[in-house]
Write a protein that holds these residues in place. Structure first.
Motif, PDB file in Angstrom:
ATOM      1  N   MET A   1      79.708  34.778 180.188  1.00  0.00           N
ATOM      2  CA  MET A   1      78.467  34.404 180.874  1.00  0.00           C
ATOM      3  C   MET A   1      78.124  32.935 180.686  1.00  0.00           C
ATOM      4  O   MET A   1      77.663  32.266 181.614  1.00  0.00           O
ATOM      5  CB  MET A   1      77.295  35.253 180.358  1.00  0.00           C
ATOM      6  CG  MET A   1      77.262  36.670 180.856  1.00  0.00           C
ATOM      7  SD  MET A   1      75.682  37.474 180.427  1.00  0.00           S
ATOM      8  CE  MET A   1      75.811  37.565 178.653  1.00  0.00           C
TER       9      MET A   1
ATOM     10  N   SER B   1      71.668  31.524 181.400  1.00  0.00           N
ATOM     11  CA  SER B   1      70.658  32.378 182.015  1.00  0.00           C
ATOM     12  C   SER B   1      69.797  33.007 180.926  1.00  0.00           C
ATOM     13  O   SER B   1      70.121  32.926 179.735  1.00  0.00           O
ATOM     14  CB  SER B   1      71.335  33.489 182.831  1.00  0.00           C
ATOM     15  OG  SER B   1      72.073  34.345 181.957  1.00  0.00           O
ATOM     16  N   GLY B   2      68.701  33.646 181.325  1.00  0.00           N
ATOM     17  CA  GLY B   2      67.855  34.321 180.350  1.00  0.00           C
ATOM     18  C   GLY B   2      68.615  35.389 179.594  1.00  0.00           C
ATOM     19  O   GLY B   2      68.463  35.545 178.370  1.00  0.00           O
ATOM     20  N   ARG B   3      69.461  36.136 180.305  1.00  0.00           N
ATOM     21  CA  ARG B   3      70.244  37.184 179.654  1.00  0.00           C
ATOM     22  C   ARG B   3      71.253  36.590 178.680  1.00  0.00           C
ATOM     23  O   ARG B   3      71.468  37.116 177.581  1.00  0.00           O
ATOM     24  CB  ARG B   3      70.959  38.019 180.711  1.00  0.00           C
ATOM     25  CG  ARG B   3      71.775  39.168 180.129  1.00  0.00           C
ATOM     26  CD  ARG B   3      72.312  40.066 181.222  1.00  0.00           C
ATOM     27  NE  ARG B   3      73.079  41.161 180.664  1.00  0.00           N
ATOM     28  CZ  ARG B   3      73.629  42.130 181.383  1.00  0.00           C
ATOM     29  NH1 ARG B   3      73.477  42.140 182.694  1.00  0.00           N
ATOM     30  NH2 ARG B   3      74.326  43.081 180.806  1.00  0.00           N
ATOM     31  N   ALA B   4      71.903  35.487 179.087  1.00  0.00           N
ATOM     32  CA  ALA B   4      72.879  34.836 178.201  1.00  0.00           C
ATOM     33  C   ALA B   4      72.199  34.330 176.942  1.00  0.00           C
ATOM     34  O   ALA B   4      72.737  34.464 175.831  1.00  0.00           O
ATOM     35  CB  ALA B   4      73.570  33.690 178.942  1.00  0.00           C
ATOM     36  N   TRP B   5      71.009  33.732 177.086  1.00  0.00           N
ATOM     37  CA  TRP B   5      70.257  33.272 175.917  1.00  0.00           C
ATOM     38  C   TRP B   5      69.948  34.436 174.984  1.00  0.00           C
ATOM     39  O   TRP B   5      70.102  34.329 173.760  1.00  0.00           O
ATOM     40  CB  TRP B   5      68.950  32.607 176.357  1.00  0.00           C
ATOM     41  CG  TRP B   5      68.999  31.130 176.486  1.00  0.00           C
ATOM     42  CD1 TRP B   5      68.798  30.388 177.611  1.00  0.00           C
ATOM     43  CD2 TRP B   5      69.260  30.180 175.434  1.00  0.00           C
ATOM     44  NE1 TRP B   5      68.934  29.039 177.334  1.00  0.00           N
ATOM     45  CE2 TRP B   5      69.209  28.883 176.018  1.00  0.00           C
ATOM     46  CE3 TRP B   5      69.541  30.294 174.086  1.00  0.00           C
ATOM     47  CZ2 TRP B   5      69.423  27.723 175.276  1.00  0.00           C
ATOM     48  CZ3 TRP B   5      69.764  29.134 173.343  1.00  0.00           C
ATOM     49  CH2 TRP B   5      69.700  27.876 173.933  1.00  0.00           C
ATOM     50  N   ALA B   6      69.503  35.554 175.566  1.00  0.00           N
ATOM     51  CA  ALA B   6      69.130  36.719 174.751  1.00  0.00           C
ATOM     52  C   ALA B   6      70.339  37.236 173.965  1.00  0.00           C
ATOM     53  O   ALA B   6      70.234  37.541 172.766  1.00  0.00           O
ATOM     54  CB  ALA B   6      68.556  37.815 175.643  1.00  0.00           C
ATOM     55  N   GLU B   7      71.491  37.335 174.629  1.00  0.00           N
ATOM     56  CA  GLU B   7      72.677  37.858 173.956  1.00  0.00           C
ATOM     57  C   GLU B   7      73.243  36.845 172.958  1.00  0.00           C
ATOM     58  O   GLU B   7      73.793  37.227 171.919  1.00  0.00           O
ATOM     59  CB  GLU B   7      73.723  38.275 174.987  1.00  0.00           C
ATOM     60  CG  GLU B   7      73.245  39.429 175.851  1.00  0.00           C
ATOM     61  CD  GLU B   7      74.362  40.130 176.590  1.00  0.00           C
ATOM     62  OE1 GLU B   7      75.554  39.887 176.284  1.00  0.00           O
ATOM     63  OE2 GLU B   7      74.049  40.944 177.481  1.00  0.00           O
TER      64      GLU B   7
ATOM     65  N   ARG C   1      81.451  38.795 175.766  1.00  0.00           N
ATOM     66  CA  ARG C   1      80.481  38.908 176.863  1.00  0.00           C
ATOM     67  C   ARG C   1      79.724  37.591 177.046  1.00  0.00           C
ATOM     68  O   ARG C   1      79.574  37.089 178.155  1.00  0.00           O
ATOM     69  CB  ARG C   1      79.475  40.028 176.571  1.00  0.00           C
ATOM     70  CG  ARG C   1      79.934  41.422 176.939  1.00  0.00           C
ATOM     71  CD  ARG C   1      78.889  42.454 176.525  1.00  0.00           C
ATOM     72  NE  ARG C   1      77.580  42.139 177.068  1.00  0.00           N
ATOM     73  CZ  ARG C   1      77.165  42.519 178.274  1.00  0.00           C
ATOM     74  NH1 ARG C   1      77.972  43.208 179.053  1.00  0.00           N
ATOM     75  NH2 ARG C   1      75.958  42.216 178.697  1.00  0.00           N
TER      76      ARG C   1
END
Length: 311
Positions: free
Chosen positions: A244, A8-14, A240
């Protein structure tokens, strides 16, 4: 075969954030080594990270393990995943560039697959894994410089020390599967760092003398970064992202770390790398991509459906 999770976009960011944090850790360690020894730097890293993680465990009210087998697991994990690789890589960085250390460190995933295939019944080699591992090994050899296998010196030993550290990481993965399965990740990380601190702090005290915080500001900031941010904080972020994105996607972080370390090493310490290092990293990255499997899956889909838009 378990399908790979979608990022997901959030997973990529983290995932990218984790790569940035770990990429910068190589520079912070090198700065600290200007004033303190490798052994003392590892004692700082494991001890302060351990303190932070036990505070997190207490705040989350997580139960503490009581079985002796688990605490033996913590000690072994602390040795294999912290004390040995941290020490070898810190010593190696005294003699080779920050960026090259990070490139060689990327071989962790390659050795991890190889060691798991040898010792774990459910991690057998496939043709794809075998090819990816072989290509990764060749990339490591190119990055080191094939000529360095003939002309041995301190620089060659430093590179081999870093590689030995990645092998230790690989065995740590098998050890964790054997002894620490089912534990909350925060407890596993805190216990592991406790095990490593029990080794590194007394050893550093005996070899280097009393551990002190009467150090230059740059050194203290570096210690704070690589212990609290790049160890304690990174472990929490790591789990985390793992939850994800899954283990397969998490492997991609090894491709983010070296470019960050290379840029920071060049910008802050004016380091330059031999062109072989970049060629070796490209081969290593290709080996990791083959292990990841996405490239081959995409090629198969294109072969089955050649009319797929290329957009």
């Amino acid at each position: 075969m378990i399908p790979q999770k979608t990022l997901s976009g959030r997973a990529w960011a983290e995932l990218l954030l984790l790569g940035l944090i770990w990429g910068a850790s190589f520079l912070s360690i090198r700065i600290a080594l200007d004033e303190i020894s490798p052994l003392t730097s590892i004692a700082h890293r494991t001890f302060w990270a351990m303190c932070v993680l036990w505070i997190v465990v207490a705040a989350m009210r997580l139960p503490l393990p009581r079985a002796p087998r688990v605490w033996i697991g913590f000690l072994g994990m602390g040795i294999l995943n912290n004390a040995i690789p941290f020490g070898l890589m810190a010593w190696g960085q005294l003699h080779i560039e920050t960026g090259l250390t990070s490139i060689l460190n990327a071989a962790t995933a390659i050795f991890g697959v190889a060691v798991a295939a040898i010792f774990l019944a459910d991690e057998r080699f496939t043709m794809r894994k075998g090819f990816g591992v072989c290509l990764g090994f060749f990339g490591v050899a190119v990055a080191i410089g094939l000529e360095n296998f003939q002309n041995f010196d301190v620089r060659s030993l430093a590179q081999l020390a870093v590689i030995a550290g990645t092998v230790s990481y690989a065995f740590a993965g098998v050890w964790a599967r054997t002894f620490l399965g089912g534990l909350p990740p925060q407890v596993a990380a805190a216990g592991m760092l406790t095990g490593s601190s029990l080794i590194t702090v007394p050893l550093a005290w005996i070899v280097d003398g009393p551990i002190t915080l009467s150090l230059q500001t740059d050194t203290l900031l570096s210690i704070g970064y690589f212990s609290i941010v790049a160890t304690a904080g990174a472990y929490l972020l790591y789990y985390r992202v793992l939850a994800m994105a899954g283990a397969g996607n998490l492997m991609l972080v090894t491709l983010v770390i070296p470019p960050v370390a290379i840029v920071l090493g060049a910008a802050v310490r004016n380091e330059t790398l031999n062109p072989n290092a970049f060629v070796g990293f490209a081969l290593l990255a290709l080996g990791l991509a083959i292990l990841d499997g996405r490239i081959l899956t995409l090629l198969r889909r294109r072969h089955v459906d050649p009319q797929t838009p290329q957009g």
